[in-house]
Design a protein around this motif. Sequence first.
Motif, PDB file in Angstrom:
ATOM      1  N   ILE A 130      -3.673   1.319  -4.749  1.00  0.00           N
ATOM      2  CA  ILE A 130      -3.112  -0.354  -4.951  1.00  0.00           C
ATOM      3  C   ILE A 130      -2.021  -0.028  -6.255  1.00  0.00           C
ATOM      4  N   ALA A 131      -2.374   0.621  -7.062  1.00  0.00           N
ATOM      5  CA  ALA A 131      -1.517   0.632  -8.331  1.00  0.00           C
ATOM      6  C   ALA A 131      -0.441   1.803  -7.956  1.00  0.00           C
ATOM      7  N   ALA A 132      -0.464   2.534  -7.158  1.00  0.00           N
ATOM      8  CA  ALA A 132       0.600   3.613  -6.950  1.00  0.00           C
ATOM      9  C   ALA A 132       1.445   2.686  -5.974  1.00  0.00           C
ATOM     10  N   ASN A 133       0.977   1.730  -4.968  1.00  0.00           N
ATOM     11  CA  ASN A 133       1.728   0.863  -4.182  1.00  0.00           C
ATOM     12  C   ASN A 133       2.601  -0.044  -4.750  1.00  0.00           C
ATOM     13  N   ALA A 134       1.758  -0.645  -6.193  1.00  0.00           N
ATOM     14  CA  ALA A 134       2.777  -1.661  -6.717  1.00  0.00           C
ATOM     15  C   ALA A 134       4.140  -1.087  -7.223  1.00  0.00           C
ATOM     16  N   GLY A 135       4.050   0.281  -7.626  1.00  0.00           N
ATOM     17  CA  GLY A 135       5.280   0.857  -8.166  1.00  0.00           C
ATOM     18  C   GLY A 135       6.182   1.193  -6.980  1.00  0.00           C
ATOM     19  N   VAL A 136       5.665   1.495  -5.698  1.00  0.00           N
ATOM     20  CA  VAL A 136       6.501   1.762  -4.492  1.00  0.00           C
ATOM     21  C   VAL A 136       7.170   0.383  -4.282  1.00  0.00           C
ATOM     22  N   LYS A 137       6.294  -0.537  -4.239  1.00  0.00           N
ATOM     23  CA  LYS A 137       6.849  -1.951  -3.893  1.00  0.00           C
ATOM     24  C   LYS A 137       8.135  -2.459  -4.615  1.00  0.00           C
ATOM     25  N   ARG A 138       8.003  -2.138  -6.023  1.00  0.00           N
ATOM     26  CA  ARG A 138       9.122  -2.519  -6.847  1.00  0.00           C
ATOM     27  C   ARG A 138      10.192  -1.682  -6.682  1.00  0.00           C
ATOM     28  N   ASP A 139       9.947  -0.417  -6.189  1.00  0.00           N
ATOM     29  CA  ASP A 139      11.259   0.262  -6.105  1.00  0.00           C
ATOM     30  C   ASP A 139      11.794   0.114  -4.642  1.00  0.00           C
ATOM     31  N   VAL A 140      10.944  -0.329  -3.768  1.00  0.00           N
ATOM     32  CA  VAL A 140      11.379  -0.628  -2.447  1.00  0.00           C
ATOM     33  C   VAL A 140      12.609  -1.917  -2.635  1.00  0.00           C
ATOM     34  N   ILE A 141      12.212  -2.828  -3.470  1.00  0.00           N
ATOM     35  CA  ILE A 141      13.105  -4.050  -3.770  1.00  0.00           C
ATOM     36  C   ILE A 141      14.260  -3.700  -4.608  1.00  0.00           C
TER      37      ILE A 141
END
Length: 362
Positions: free
Chosen positions: A311-322
């Motif tokens: 979940i913590a890793a995906n928060a960074g992924v979502k940030r970078d997708v946007i």
Amino acid sequence: MSGPLTAAVIGCGRMGAFTSSDMRAYGPVCILPSAHAEAIAMADEVALDALCDTDSRSLDRAGILYGVDRLYADPGALLADGAPGIVTLATRTPGRANLIEECVAAGTRALHIEKPLCQSVAEWERLEQLFARDDLFVTLGAMRRHWAVYKNALAMAQSGEFGALLAANAEFGARTLYWSHPHSVDLLLFAAAGARVEAVQARLGAVERNGSTVHNDPVVLDAAIWFAGGFSGHITRIPGTDWRLACETAQIAVVANGSAIWRSGRANSAPDTNPYHEPERVPFDSPAKPEGALSPVRQLVACLQGNREAIAANAGVKRDVIIGQRILFAMVQSHLEGGRPITLDDVDPALVIEGQTNGVPA
């Protein structure tokens, strides 16, 4: 979560269901499986439950290949029959933002989305708000950050053994903005590790537009992204599919689309007696399991299961997708303003990129 985890693929073309023969023949090991349906079929603790495509021939073919009986021509009908835990979107870009919103509204909480994310700044603004939800997990078709070879190279560059990480280059040849450079931008954001974007500068090839609407998918001639703290990212037309990380005393490169890691230079603790260090191949432990699209799918599964690390890793992924999609818009805006550096806030709110090649959108 309780009960079996189900998944559906919307869009049963090359990326959705049928990996190209060239990819299988020439791609490095890390790139497979590349098709969404193939990745889900290989994933543990998730079942490929439904497929959707407006092309009945592609849909029937995919259903036979993956042994799936629930076949839909309309995504709305698929969602109305029960929102899957994971939905992957391998459609063309037009309407993708609406599909994302419809999936989330129906109850899906994990999405693997082909790049680019959307066509317009207006769509981007809606998705930015949606992605802020803590209970929504997202990965993008720009997947290299999930693969061991890229993780190993970045860990080496960030280790301090070669001094500070100063810059990253994405060398993908003379490729187009929407078709190819979501990959480049995502790799630069991966290396930036969450640092704030201060400015974007780009020069593009021919841009066909009517007002704020860009019709074609222009070639990126060169681009630069500056981050807070001094790190910078660069996109060039140097041929190949390479990612180069420049530290103070060495350069670390992932070459040939993830085939190997090479290093030139020296450790900062070593005596600097030779200014011309020959490059050397760096061994690393390849994962026992396939990666490709399976790696982001695994992250989504882990997020839905409540794994805190995922979940913590995906928060960074979502940030970078946007942020990555906003950078694509900023590259166009910079070019239209003579190639000057601009901030992400300088992007025209009416900007639309259709990204057409031979009349077909990205």
